[in-house]
Design an enzyme around this catalytic site. Structure first.
Site, PDB file in Angstrom:
ATOM      1  N   GLY A  43       0.820  -1.224   0.000  1.00  0.00           N
ATOM      2  CA  GLY A  43       0.000   0.000   0.000  1.00  0.00           C
ATOM      3  C   GLY A  43       0.843   1.258   0.000  1.00  0.00           C
ATOM      4  N   CYS A  44       1.898   1.256   0.776  1.00  0.00           N
ATOM      5  CA  CYS A  44       2.756   2.433   0.867  1.00  0.00           C
ATOM      6  C   CYS A  44       3.511   2.664  -0.437  1.00  0.00           C
ATOM      7  CB  CYS A  44       3.722   2.302   2.046  1.00  0.00           C
ATOM      8  SG  CYS A  44       2.830   2.231   3.624  1.00  0.00           S
TER       9      CYS A  44
END
Length: 156
Positions: A43-44
């Site tokens: 996600g990051c």
């Protein structure tokens, strides 16, 4: 979450190169301050690459982008290099800055409870006040949404 209109807390943190970055050094311009949990996780990475892929549009609007996590500087350097990130990643190892932005606290993952960074974003205006706030961000398309919201503000 900080509300729009509130003064954004100033900070001084080391970036991926060990250089100090501060919010106050960017008074007079817009600054995106986005908090993310962990460098080089799916996600990051999606979120960071979204800012990378739209970086020219942020630059064209004179908007500075800071990504903040509790990762150590060395991890940020590797992350920035691996994904060719053109903006500064800041290390907040104790979560003090994230806490000041209501973006740090108790999390629960896979049955484990720990303190960590929440995926929140603030856009700070030229006067140092929060002009846009995003809580619990979805990483995909987030950079584009900020650019759209800034364009909408300018049109109003």
């Amino acid at each position: 979450m900080l509300d729009t209109g509130e003064t954004a807390p100033d900070f001084e943190l080391p970036d991926q190169d060990g250089e100090t970055a501060s919010l106050s050094a960017h008074r007079g311009e817009y600054v995106v301050v986005y908090f993310y949990p962990r460098a080089d996780t799916p996600g990051c990475t999606t979120e960071a690459c979204g800012f990378r892929d739209n970086f020219e549009a942020f630059e064209a609007r004179d908007v500075t982008v800071f990504g903040i996590s509790d990762d150590p500087v060395d991890d940020l350097a590797s992350f920035a290099e691996k994904y060719d990130l053109p903006f500064r990643l800041l290390s907040d190892p104790d979560g003090d800055v994230a806490s000041a932005y209501d973006s740090y606290g108790e999390k629960n993952m896979f049955g484990n409870t720990f303190d960590g960074v929440f995926r929140n974003t603030y856009v700070v205006g030229p006067d140092g006040d929060v002009v846009l706030a995003y809580e619990g961000v979805s990483p995909d398309g987030h950079a584009e949404a900020i650019l759209d919201d800034l364009a909408e503000r300018d049109a109003a």
